[in-house]
Enzyme design. Structure first.
Site, PDB file in Angstrom:
ATOM      1  N   CYS A  58      34.303  27.685  48.938  1.00  0.00           N
ATOM      2  CA  CYS A  58      34.675  27.364  50.323  1.00  0.00           C
ATOM      3  C   CYS A  58      33.668  26.379  50.904  1.00  0.00           C
ATOM      4  CB  CYS A  58      34.715  28.619  51.191  1.00  0.00           C
ATOM      5  SG  CYS A  58      36.220  29.597  51.017  1.00  0.00           S
ATOM      6  N   ASN A  83      40.331  31.677  34.830  1.00  0.00           N
ATOM      7  CA  ASN A  83      39.856  33.027  34.538  1.00  0.00           C
ATOM      8  C   ASN A  83      40.165  33.916  35.740  1.00  0.00           C
ATOM      9  OD1 ASN A  83      38.728  32.112  32.096  1.00  0.00           O
ATOM     10  ND2 ASN A  83      36.873  31.439  33.146  1.00  0.00           N
ATOM     11  N   HIS A 143      36.930  32.518  44.014  1.00  0.00           N
ATOM     12  CA  HIS A 143      37.772  31.586  44.778  1.00  0.00           C
ATOM     13  C   HIS A 143      38.630  30.903  43.718  1.00  0.00           C
ATOM     14  CE1 HIS A 143      38.110  28.309  48.097  1.00  0.00           C
ATOM     15  NE2 HIS A 143      38.875  27.894  47.084  1.00  0.00           N
ATOM     16  N   HIS A 182      40.357  28.938  41.071  1.00  0.00           N
ATOM     17  CA  HIS A 182      40.007  27.617  40.541  1.00  0.00           C
ATOM     18  C   HIS A 182      40.575  27.444  39.144  1.00  0.00           C
ATOM     19  CE1 HIS A 182      36.743  30.354  39.363  1.00  0.00           C
ATOM     20  NE2 HIS A 182      36.638  29.635  38.256  1.00  0.00           N
TER      21      HIS A 182
HETATM   22  P1  5GP Z   1      34.567  31.107  36.349  1.00  0.00           P
HETATM   23  O1  5GP Z   1      33.661  31.715  35.340  1.00  0.00           O
HETATM   24  O2  5GP Z   1      34.554  31.858  37.666  1.00  0.00           O
HETATM   25  O3  5GP Z   1      35.955  30.871  35.836  1.00  0.00           O
HETATM   26  O4  5GP Z   1      34.016  29.654  36.605  1.00  0.00           O
HETATM   27  C1  5GP Z   1      33.138  29.330  37.631  1.00  0.00           C
HETATM   28  C2  5GP Z   1      32.583  27.986  37.301  1.00  0.00           C
HETATM   29  O5  5GP Z   1      31.993  27.453  38.462  1.00  0.00           O
HETATM   30  C3  5GP Z   1      31.504  28.008  36.216  1.00  0.00           C
HETATM   31  O6  5GP Z   1      31.908  27.174  35.134  1.00  0.00           O
HETATM   32  C4  5GP Z   1      30.256  27.484  36.932  1.00  0.00           C
HETATM   33  O7  5GP Z   1      29.481  26.648  36.119  1.00  0.00           O
HETATM   34  C5  5GP Z   1      30.840  26.749  38.125  1.00  0.00           C
HETATM   35  N1  5GP Z   1      30.000  26.746  39.316  1.00  0.00           N
HETATM   36  C6  5GP Z   1      29.406  27.841  39.888  1.00  0.00           C
HETATM   37  N2  5GP Z   1      28.734  27.470  40.997  1.00  0.00           N
HETATM   38  C7  5GP Z   1      28.913  26.124  41.134  1.00  0.00           C
HETATM   39  C8  5GP Z   1      28.458  25.166  42.090  1.00  0.00           C
HETATM   40  O8  5GP Z   1      27.754  25.485  43.055  1.00  0.00           O
HETATM   41  N3  5GP Z   1      28.842  23.880  41.921  1.00  0.00           N
HETATM   42  C9  5GP Z   1      29.639  23.487  40.853  1.00  0.00           C
HETATM   43  N4  5GP Z   1      29.935  22.184  40.774  1.00  0.00           N
HETATM   44  N5  5GP Z   1      30.075  24.369  39.925  1.00  0.00           N
HETATM   45  C10 5GP Z   1      29.725  25.674  40.070  1.00  0.00           C
HETATM   46 ZN    ZN Z   2      36.298  30.573  48.960  1.00  0.00          ZN
END
Ligand code: 5GP
Ligand code: ZN
Length: 109
Positions: free
Chosen positions: A6, A82, A93, A95
């Site tokens: 967010c 995921n 959030h 994605h």
């Molecule tokens: P998830 O594991 O939730 O599917 O993926 C979250 C992704 O967000 C991870 O690949 C992680 O590297 C990325 N991520 C987490 N925090 C940040 C951030 O502050 N900025 C960016 N650009 N990526 C983030």
């Molecule tokens: Zn959010």
């Protein structure tokens, strides 16, 4: 709400933005797991796909993926979401990982 995506959507945390419109923003993953690793998110907060996503938002996400890929100049790519801790979701959030340039197991994203 204390949600990092967010904050990125509102410009409160910097990110390397690839594509943005009123509904969607995409930006490079901070910890890339492939040569091209970009995240596409709706600007509105949804925890994950278990929340009802209004059709205009769902459509905007798909458009955002298309526009992101065009900007990246990538032809072949994967889209991964995921959902839930057990599936590796760390940011709650909604994605979509857009991944290109390497063959990896979705479980490692
Ligand atoms: P998830 O594991 O939730 O599917 O993926 C979250 C992704 O967000 C991870 O690949 C992680 O590297 C990325 N991520 C987490 N925090 C940040 C951030 O502050 N900025 C960016 N650009 N990526 C983030
Ligand atoms: Zn959010």
């Amino acid at each position: 709400m204390d949600c990092v995506f967010c904050k990125i959507a509102k410009g409160e945390i910097p990110a390397k933005v690839v594509y943005e419109d009123d509904e969607v923003i995409s930006f490079y993953d901070i910890n890339p797991k492939a040569p091209v690793h970009v995240l596409v998110i709706p600007k509105r907060h949804f925890t994950n796909l278990m929340e009802e996503i209004p059709p205009p938002v769902a459509s905007a996400i798909l458009r955002g993926i298309r526009e992101t890929v065009k900007k990246l100049g990538v032809r072949d790519y994967r889209v991964i979401s995921n959902n839930g801790r057990g599936a590796g979701q760390e940011v709650f959030h909604l994605h979509f990982h857009v991944i290109a340039g390497i063959t990896i197991s979705p479980a490692t994203v």
